[in-house]
Design an enzyme around this catalytic site. Structure first.
Site, mmCIF file in Angstrom:
data_model
loop_
_atom_site.group_PDB
_atom_site.id
_atom_site.type_symbol
_atom_site.label_atom_id
_atom_site.label_comp_id
_atom_site.label_asym_id
_atom_site.label_seq_id
_atom_site.Cartn_x
_atom_site.Cartn_y
_atom_site.Cartn_z
ATOM 1 N N ALA A 1 30.247 27.471 51.017
ATOM 2 C CA ALA A 1 30.323 28.344 52.236
ATOM 3 C C ALA A 1 30.872 29.934 51.770
ATOM 4 C CB ALA A 1 31.265 27.766 53.121
ATOM 5 N N THR B 1 38.114 32.409 47.869
ATOM 6 C CA THR B 1 38.311 33.601 48.672
ATOM 7 C C THR B 1 39.659 34.497 48.591
ATOM 8 O OG1 THR B 1 39.628 33.102 50.771
ATOM 9 C CG2 THR B 1 37.156 32.485 50.688
ATOM 10 N N LYS C 1 45.710 33.872 46.105
ATOM 11 C CA LYS C 1 47.331 33.809 46.082
ATOM 12 C C LYS C 1 47.833 33.894 47.606
ATOM 13 C CE LYS C 1 46.712 36.768 42.086
ATOM 14 N NZ LYS C 1 45.570 36.739 41.756
ATOM 15 N N ALA D 1 45.197 33.255 35.456
ATOM 16 C CA ALA D 1 43.757 32.960 35.553
ATOM 17 C C ALA D 1 43.676 31.430 34.920
ATOM 18 C CB ALA D 1 42.673 33.748 34.982
ATOM 19 N N GLY E 1 35.761 45.776 33.779
ATOM 20 C CA GLY E 1 35.766 44.663 34.769
ATOM 21 C C GLY E 1 37.376 44.055 34.940
ATOM 22 N N ASP F 1 50.035 43.122 42.565
ATOM 23 C CA ASP F 1 49.558 41.884 42.239
ATOM 24 C C ASP F 1 50.462 41.278 41.048
ATOM 25 O OD1 ASP F 1 47.341 40.398 41.967
ATOM 26 O OD2 ASP F 1 46.825 41.066 39.866
ATOM 27 N N LYS G 1 52.214 37.527 41.441
ATOM 28 C CA LYS G 1 52.124 36.509 40.406
ATOM 29 C C LYS G 1 53.742 36.012 39.906
ATOM 30 C CE LYS G 1 47.832 37.939 38.671
ATOM 31 N NZ LYS G 1 46.980 38.641 37.610
#
Ligand code: ADP
Ligand code: ASP
Ligand code: MG
Length: 817
Positions: free
Chosen positions: A506, A557, A581, A613, A666, A680, A684
Site C-alpha cells: 500500500a 512511510t 521514526k 539504517a 543521495g 534528524d 536518532k
C-alpha cells in the site's frame, strides 16, 4: 498374481479407459493380473440422485437417466474412434439392455411407491457392471483373453444390501473352485457382492477399494494396487491442501486411521483384511504411472515422520446422553452401538464417563436422518423409567484428526501448535480426544472456516513451515528495495521452512492485496492499475479473516498518521516493523504506550533501521542491556549526510559545495536543510537514549544549530543552497582553526551517563574513532560497564535505500524468534 483396482477418477472418459488398459497390459508381461473396476467418475452419484429425487418427488428424473445413457454411448463411440476394431455394436446392445433393466427397476419402485434397499443396490451398481464390459472389450480388441468374474456369485456377503460385509473365508473357497487360465486377464466389477440368496448387494459408497482387497485375498495376489488420481496417500487431501505431500510408506494401522477419519483416498474397510493376510498395498496415480505412490505394509520403516497426516470430517453431529444411574451406562452404550452397527452407521469418538454419567459420540449427517429421534426410540424404555435425564444433539461440528504412531508422546507439542493455529480464528475447541491405540488425536470444532484451519495446522505441524504474512505500507525507495530483497531471498528461506508471503502492498492512497501471496515479479503493474483506495482499517481486518499466523505490518512511510495508529494495529493482531521514526521519537508517553501494548499483546515491535539504517545497533543494545550492561557514555556520527558533508570539509571543500555533493550522492533528505537543522540526528539520539532506559523528550536534547535563525524561514531548496554559500567563510575559518591543532570537525551526537544528550559540531583529533569517519559512514561508540576503557564500536554505511531495506529484512526474521 497381482490385483489392480481403478477408481472412478481413472475411468472418467474414453482416453482414461485406454490409459487404464495400457497400465494393465504393461503389467501383464510380468504377472497374471486381476482387475477391479469402479463406475466412471460421478456415475454412481447420478444413479443415487435418481433414487433420491424419486423418493422426494415421486417422479423419476428422466433427464438424469438420459444423461447417464448418453455418457456411456458417447464413451464407447470415443473408444471406437481410438480403436476402430472395438465391437461397438455388441457393447451398445449391452448398454441398451442395462438401461432397459434400469427402466424396469424404476417402474418397479414407482409401483411400490418407495425404493427398497434391494433395488437401490441393483440401481447404483450399474456403472461398475458397464465399466467391466467396456474394459473387457478393449482388452480383447487388443488381442488379450479376459475372464469376467461375477462378484454376486463369488463374493459371499451378509444380507445388508447397501453396506454389505463379505465372508472372506467362504468367498476364498468359491474362488478355489474357479478355473481361470494362466494367460487370462481377470476383470471384476467393484462395489458388488452377493448374499446367500445370490442377490446383488453393494459394499457401501467407495466400496470398490474393499472389492480390490477381497479379490487380492481370493486370488492370492502378492500385492494390491489401488490406482486413483493422486500420487498416493498424502499428508492431507491434496485437492484442498496444496502444501500436502505424498507419503512414501505408511502402516496398515495408520492408513486405516487416516481413511476412517476422513481421507477418502482409500475405503477403511479395505485395510484390515489386507493386514490380516499380509498383502502389501500401493496407492498409485493413473495419470502419473511412474510415481512410486504410497506403500502400505506392516512396517513403520520411515520413523522420522511421526505424524503421517491430517484429516477432517465435517457435518458431524454430537449426541450426548445424560443418564441418572451409572449402572445403566454400559447397557445404554450397548443398545446404541448395536443399533448403529446394525444400520452400518460409523461412530466417532465414543466416550462414556462414569463420573459424569454420560455417553457421547459423533455420527455423520449423511449417514442418518433424525438420529436423536431414533436414539430416543431405542432408549424409550429407559426414558420411561426415568433412567435418562436428557439427550442433546449438536449439529454442524467438524472433527480434525492428526494421525501418527505413538502420538501421545508428542501430545503437548501438538496441542500447543493446534491452539496457536486456532488462535487467529477465534474458534473454541469443543473436545480433544485420543483413540485407544495411541495413533490419532482428534479435536472437535464448530467452524465455517475448516479448510483454512486445516491448512494452518497442516503447515504448522506437518510441514513445520513458519509463515510470515507481510503487509507493507510505503513503497518509496526503501519499501521497493525491501520487496526486491524478499523476492531474492524467498526461495532460500523456504528451504529453511520460513515462508514469506506478501499479502498487502500500500501507499497513502491505494493498495493491492492477495490472500496467499502477491506476485512480486509483477507488483508494480498490478499496483499501477489498482483501484482500491487505501484505508488502514480495511486492511487490518484481513488478519482475522484469513487467520494469518505471523502477520507483520511494515511501515516504510514517514507518516505521523500511520505512527499514531500503531496501538490499534498491534491490537488487530499485527507485529510491527517500522522504518518510520515518528513513533519512537514522539512524546515519551506515546513511545511507552506502543512498547507496552506490544508487550501486552505479545507482539514484536521492531525498528532496527531507526538508528544506523541497516547497521546492527538496536538489537545488539537490547541484548547488552538484557545481559546486565549499562551505558557510561555514547558518542557517534549518526547521520550519513552529516558524515559526508563534514568529511569533505577536511579536504578544504566549502560547506555549500559539500552539501551539494552529499545531495548528489543521495545522502541527504529531499531538502538538505532538514539534515543541517540537526533534528534528524537528535531523533536518532533520542531513540538510542530511550533504548538505554533514559526517560527523555526530544526537547531535552541540546542541538547546536549549524544554521543561523533566519534560515528557518527558507523553505525553497535552491534558495537554501544559495544562502548556504554565505556560511562558507565562517566554516572555512572553523575548519582551519581545528586543522592548526591537527583536528577535524565532526557532527557528533553524545549521551552522557546521566542521560543528558547533545548534538553538536566537535573538533576531534586522530586518537578519536570519529576522526576517520566520512563519505557517508556512521559510527557508534559505546562506553559501557562491559566495554571500557576500549569501547564497543559499530561503524559502516548508515544510510541508503538498500542498507535500510536490509535492516528491515533482518527485523522480519526476528519476528519468528
Ligand atoms: P477413486 O475414484 O480413484 O476411488 P476417490 O475420489 O475415491 O478416487 O479418492 C481419491 C481422492 O481422495 C483424491 O482425489 C483426493 O482428493 C482425496 N483424498 C482425501 N484425502 C486424501 C489423502 N490424505 N491423500 C490422498 N488423497 C486424498
Ligand atoms: N462407484 C462406487 C461409488 O462411487 C464405488 C467406488 O467407486 O468405490 O461409491
Ligand atoms: Mg474411491
Amino acid at each position: 498374481m497381482k490385483t489392480l483396482k481403478f477408481g472412478g477418477t481413472s475411468l472418467a472418459n474414453a482416453n482414461k479407459f485406454i490409459q487404464v488398459s495400457s497400465i494393465i497390459l504393461n503389467q501383464v508381461k510380468n504377472d497374471q493380473i486381476a482387475v477391479v473396476l469402479s463406475a466412471p467418475a460421478n456415475i454412481t452419484n447420478q444413479l443415487e440422485k435418481i433414487i433420491q429425487k424419486y423418493t422426494f418427488n415421486h417422479i423419476v428424473p428422466i433427464e438424469i437417466f438420459i444423461n447417464i445413457k448418453k455418457f456411456f454411448l458417447q464413451l464407447i463411440d470415443d473408444i471406437n474412434i481410438i480403436h476402430d476394431k472395438y465391437p461397438i455394436n455388441k457393447i451398445k446392445k449391452k448398454i441398451t439392455l442395462k438401461f432397459k433393466q434400469l427402466n424396469n427397476l424404476l417402474d418397479h419402485i414407482q409401483t411400490l411407491n418407495y425404493c427398497p434397499d434391494k433395488i437401490y443396490a441393483q440401481i447404483i451398481s450399474m456403472g461398475e457392471i458397464l465399466s467391466a464390459y467396456i474394459m473387457k472389450a478393449i482388452l480383447e480388441t487388443l488381442g488379450n483373453k479376459v475372464t469376467l468374474l461375477d462378484p454376486v456369485k463369488l463374493l459371499l456377503a451378509n444380507n445388508n444390501y447397501i453396506n454389505a460385509v463379505v465372508d472372506i473365508h467362504k468367498s476364498k473357497k468359491r474362488f478355489k473352485k474357479l478355473k481361470i487360465y494362466k494367460q487370462d486377464i481377470i476383470i471384476m466389477p467393484g462395489f458388488i457382492a452377493g448374499n446367500q440368496f445370490n442377490e446383488l448387494v453393494v459394499l457401501g459408497r467407495n466400496g470398490s477399494d474393499y472389492s480390490a482387497t477381497l479379490l487380492s485375498i481370493c486370488t492370492n495376489s502378492h500385492i494390491c494396487e489401488i490406482w486413483t488420481d493422486v500420487n498416493g496417500i498424502y499428508t492431507s487431501d491434496p485437492n484442498t491442501i496444496s502444501t500436502a505431500r505424498p507419503l512414501s510408506e505408511i502402516t496398515y494401522q495408520e492408513a486405516l486411521e487416516l481413511a476412517y477419519l476422513g481421507a477418502k483416498v482409500i475405503h477403511p474397510a479395505s485395510i484390515k483384511p489386507l493386514q490380516y493376510y499380509n498383502i502389501p498395498c500401493t496407492i498409485k496415480n493413473t495419470n502419473n504411472c511412474n510415481h512410486p505412490g504410497t506403500l502400505i505394509t506392516n512396517q513403520n520403516k520411515n520413523n522420522s515422520d511421526i505424524i503421517k497426516g491430517i484429516t477432517y470430517l465435517s457435518n458431524m453431529i454430537l449426541i450426548k446422553i445424560y443418564s441418572i444411574k451409572n449402572i445403566q451406562i454400559a447397557n445404554i452404550s450397548n443398545k446404541i452401538l448395536k443399533y448403529l452397527s446394525d444400520k452400518n452407521i460409523s461412530v466417532y469418538l465414543l466416550h462414556q464417563s462414569l463420573s459424569s454419567n454420560t455417553i457421547s459420540f459423533y455420527v455423520h449427517k449423511n449417514n442418518t436422518l433424525n438420529i436423536k429421534k431414533k436414539i430416543k426410540k431405542i432408549l424409550n424404555k429407559e426414558i420411561q423409567k426415568k433412567l435418562i435425564e436428557s439427550i442433546i444433539e449438536i449439529k454442524n461440528l467438524n472433527i480434525i484428526s492428526i494421525v501418527g504412531n505413538n502420538i501421545k508422546k508428542y501430545n503437548v507439542k501438538i496441542i500447543k501448535k493446534i491452539c496457536l493455529s486456532l488462535e487467529k480464528f477465534n474458534n473454541k475447541i469443543f473436545e480433544i480426544s485420543y483413540n485407544i491405540s495411541n495413533i490419532s488425536l482428534s479435536i472437535v470444532l464448530h467452524t465455517n472456516n475448516i479448510i483454512n484451519i486445516i491448512k494452518k495446522i497442516h503447515d504448522f505441524i506437518i510441514n513445520k513451515t513458519i509463515p510470515i504474512n507481510i503487509f507493507l505500507i510505503g513503497i518509496g525507495g526503501v519499501g521497493s528495495e525491501l520487496l526486491k530483497i524478499i523476492l531474492e531471498q524467498r526461495d532460500k528461506l523456504e528451504k529453511k521452512f520460513i515462508q514469506l508471503n506478501v499479502n498487502v502492498i500500500a501507499n497513502s492512497t491505494k493498495y493491492i492485496t492477495n490472500k496467499t501471496n502477491i506476485n512480486l515479479n509483477n507488483w508494480t503493474h498490478e499496483f499501477a492499475v489498482s483501484k482500491k483506495n487505501f484505508y488502514l482499517k480495511k486492511i487490518l481486518i484481513l488478519v482475522k479473516k484469513y487467520g494469518y499466523l505471523n502477520p507483520v505490518l511494515i511501515d516504510c512511510t514517514a507518516s505521523q498518521d500511520i505512527a499514531n495508529e500503531y496501538n490499534s494495529i498491534i491490537k488487530s493482531g499485527f507485529n510491527i516493523i517500522t522504518a518510520n521514526k515518528k513513533s519512537n521519537s514522539s512524546l515519551l508517553l506515546d513511545y511507552l504506550s506502543v512498547h507496552q501494548i506490544a508487550n501486552k499483546y505479545d507482539k514484536k515491535f521492531l525498528y532496527e533501521t531507526h538508528v544506523g539504517a541497516g547497521l546492527p545497533i538496536i538489537d545488539n543494545l537490547k541484548n547488552l542491556i538484557k545481559s546486565g550492561d549499562h551505558l557510561i557514555k555514547f558518542q557517534g556520527i549518526l547521520s550519513g549526510s552529516m558524515s559526508c558533508i563534514f568529511g569533505q570539509l577536511d579536504d578544504d571543500i566549502t560547506i555549500s559545495d559539500a552539501t551539494k555533493q552529499a545531495q548528489k550522492l543521495g545522502f541527504t533528505e529531499p531538502n538538505p536543510k532538514d539534515d543541517l537543522s540537526g533534528i534528524d540526528v537528535a531523533r536518532k539520539l533520542l531513540i538510542l537514549a530511550r533504548e538505554f532506559g533514559y526517560s527523555i523528550e526530544l526537547t531535552d536534547i541540546k542541538i547546536e544549530k549549524i544554521l543561523p535563525k533566519h534560515f528557518e524561514t527558507i523553505n525553497n531548496k535552491k534558495k537554501f543552497l544559495l544562502q548556504l554559500k554565505k556560511l562558507n567563510n565562517q566554516f572555512t575559518e572553523k575548519v582551519n582553526y581545528a586543522k592548526c591543532k591537527n583536528k577535524v570537525l565532526r557532527y557528533v551526537g553524545t549521551i552522557k551517563g546521566n542521560g543528558s544528550c547533545s548534538v553538536r559540531i566537535k573538533e576531534v583529533d586522530n586518537n578519536s574513532p570519529l576522526y576517520h569517519i566520512k563519505n557517508g559512514e556512521n559510527i557508534f561508540v559505546f562506553y559501557t560497564k562491559y566495554y571500557q576503557p576500549i569501547p564497543l564500536i559499530i561503524r559502516g554505511y548508515g544510510a541508503g535505500n538498500k542498507v535500510t531495506a536490509s535492516g528491515i529484512f533482518s527485523d522480519l526474521l526476528r519476528i519468528i524468534l
